[in-house]
Motif scaffolding. Structure first.
Motif, PDB file in Angstrom:
ATOM      1  N   THR A   1      70.368   3.410  67.347  1.00 15.32           N
ATOM      2  CA  THR A   1      71.005   3.758  68.619  1.00 15.32           C
ATOM      3  C   THR A   1      72.294   2.964  68.821  1.00 15.32           C
ATOM      4  N   GLU A   2      72.191   1.796  69.421  1.00 14.81           N
ATOM      5  CA  GLU A   2      73.359   0.995  69.768  1.00 14.81           C
ATOM      6  C   GLU A   2      74.220   0.654  68.559  1.00 14.81           C
ATOM      7  N   ALA A   3      73.607   0.337  67.432  1.00 11.95           N
ATOM      8  CA  ALA A   3      74.359  -0.102  66.251  1.00 11.95           C
ATOM      9  C   ALA A   3      75.332   0.957  65.758  1.00 11.95           C
ATOM     10  N   ARG A   4      75.022   2.215  65.990  1.00 14.78           N
ATOM     11  CA  ARG A   4      75.857   3.299  65.472  1.00 14.78           C
ATOM     12  C   ARG A   4      77.234   3.320  66.126  1.00 14.78           C
ATOM     13  N   ARG A   5      77.370   2.642  67.254  1.00 12.27           N
ATOM     14  CA  ARG A   5      78.668   2.570  67.924  1.00 12.27           C
ATOM     15  C   ARG A   5      79.495   1.380  67.462  1.00 12.27           C
ATOM     16  N   ARG A   6      78.898   0.545  66.653  1.00 13.55           N
ATOM     17  CA  ARG A   6      79.606  -0.650  66.167  1.00 13.55           C
ATOM     18  C   ARG A   6      80.182  -0.351  64.782  1.00 13.55           C
ATOM     19  N   ILE A   7      81.396   0.180  64.764  1.00 12.49           N
ATOM     20  CA  ILE A   7      81.984   0.619  63.496  1.00 12.49           C
ATOM     21  C   ILE A   7      82.738  -0.493  62.789  1.00 12.49           C
TER      22      ILE A   7
ATOM     23  N   ARG B   1      84.560   4.878  56.791  1.00 14.28           N
ATOM     24  CA  ARG B   1      85.724   4.666  57.654  1.00 14.28           C
ATOM     25  C   ARG B   1      86.708   3.693  56.990  1.00 14.28           C
ATOM     26  N   ARG B   2      86.177   2.640  56.371  1.00 15.18           N
ATOM     27  CA  ARG B   2      87.046   1.683  55.692  1.00 15.18           C
ATOM     28  C   ARG B   2      87.769   2.351  54.523  1.00 15.18           C
TER      29      ARG B   2
END
Length: 391
Positions: free
Chosen positions: A19-25, A179-180
């Motif tokens: 959940t929350e971790a998926r927003r930490r790119i 993304r990187r």
């Protein structure tokens, strides 16, 4: 009390990863938060690393390192024999090959041929070190390592939790890696500032903005002759030896390399609040490149290799900065009369016997100490243009 390794969303660490971790790119931000979640779940971990090989012209892999009380740092490993030697005796290599997990009891005496990392961890008081393979959707594997200083090492339920979180962890690491990779490729082939704009979605044909910038255009002299008489590999080496100092100088002074046009290079230095500072940065870059290429030419002459001769022009003006091209193939670049004028000024380098020429607008805006070489009629430019050389 439910097991730490519960494989559903009732486990707080797995729930966070899904959940929350998926927003930490951002990889560093993610790793810091991941460590916090593990410790909040009563996992006695004091060191975590993530290892992800990436597509990059010089970097083999990046590794996030979190240490209790020290926070998170990022390590970049360059391709080369040193990395290969280190990886040959590392549990990370096993993880990259899809093996493991590798579990090391650091309370045991050192053994001949053991992993080199263990020699570093033992003196710091670590007692247990585990490395897991993290599978990605493309069939490749990345690495996760965890270490503790607790007497007796990790508990059985903690070890089970590490295995249980791998699928959810892999999803997060893969998103970050993709993304990187996208950002690396855009930075490499488009440029850092332009690549950032593309990644933010500025990809519509004709979209752009008018900006004021210092325009840099450099061009190699005698390239046609060189290409006809030099072997392919020697010609490529010459081009790299020429573009390398030019690119390094522009990047170090905050410029943006937009494109290579055969043996020419186009770059810009967007004007900020202080035009004089931007002009000074561009001139510093030009002089830095001149010095580096002078050194390179001395080396080439001593080795009996052809010199690198070039022309470079700096001009200041308004340009359209954005996308041009077709519906399916775009170029993020600058266009406009100011770019054309820069090219005409650069073409005068040979005639005037100069490596570096400056426009009147550049000299005036930057308050540059320069000597006028005269006013010249330039092809496609209406009025005669005064051209300067730096003093």
């Amino acid at each position: 009390m439910p097991s730490l390794a519960a494989r559903d969303e009732t486990n707080p660490v797995i729930h966070w990863l899904m959940t929350e971790a998926r927003r930490r790119i951002d990889p560093n931000e993610f790793l810091e938060a991941f460590a916090h979640e593990l410790r909040a779940a009563d996992v006695d971990v004091s060191r975590i690393t993530t290892g992800v090989p990436i597509l990059h012209p010089q970097i083999f892999s990046f590794s996030g390192l979190w240490e209790l009380g020290k926070g998170t740092t990022e390590r970049l490993f360059r391709s080369g024999p040193d990395v290969a030697a280190t990886m040959a005796n590392s549990p990370i290599r096993i993880a990259y090959q899809g093996g493991g997990p590798v579990s090391c009891d650091l309370t045991l005496p050192a053994q001949p041929g053991e992993f080199a990392i263990l020699e570093d961890l033992r003196p710091e008081g670590f007692t247990h070190y585990i490395v897991h393979s993290v599978p990605f959707a493309d069939g490749s594997y990345k690495a996760l390592s965890l270490a503790t200083k607790r007497r007796g090492g990790f508990r059985a339920d903690e070890i089970a939790l590490f295995a249980a979180i791998i699928p959810a962890l892999a999803f997060n690491l893969e998103v970050q890696a993709l993304r990187r990779t996208a950002r690396t490729l855009l930075d490499t082939y488009v440029g850092r500032q332009s690549g950032g704009r593309v990644l933010e979605g500025q990809i519509r044909r004709g979209s752009g903005e008018t900006i004021r910038a210092v325009i840099w255009l450099c061009d190699l002299r005698g390239f046609t002759n060189l290409s006809e008489r030099l072997p392919r590999d020697e010609l490529i080496d010459l081009l790299n030896s020429y573009f390398g100092p030019m690119c390094d100088a522009v990047a170090e002074e905050g410029g943006e390399i937009l494109k290579f046009i055969g043996d020419a290079m186009l770059a810009i230095f967007p004007i900020g609040a202080d035009a004089a500072l931007t002009c000074a940065a561009a001139l510093n870059a030009a002089e830095r490149a001149q010095a580096a290429l002078a050194d390179e030419n001395r080396r080439r002459e001593s080795a009996g290799r052809p010199r690198i001769d070039y022309g470079l022009a700096l001009h200041l003006g308004d340009v359209m900065y954005g996308n041009i091209g077709s519906d399916t193939r775009l170029d993020f670049t600058v266009i406009g009369p100011a770019v054309n004028l820069t090219a005409r000024i650069e073409s005068m380098c040979r005639q005037l016997g100069r490596q570096l020429l400056l426009s009147a607008d550049f000299v005036e805006a930057g308050g540059i100490a320069a000597r006028s070489l005269g006013a010249f009629s330039l092809k496609g430019v209406g009025a005669d243009q005064e051209i300067f050389a730096p003093i």
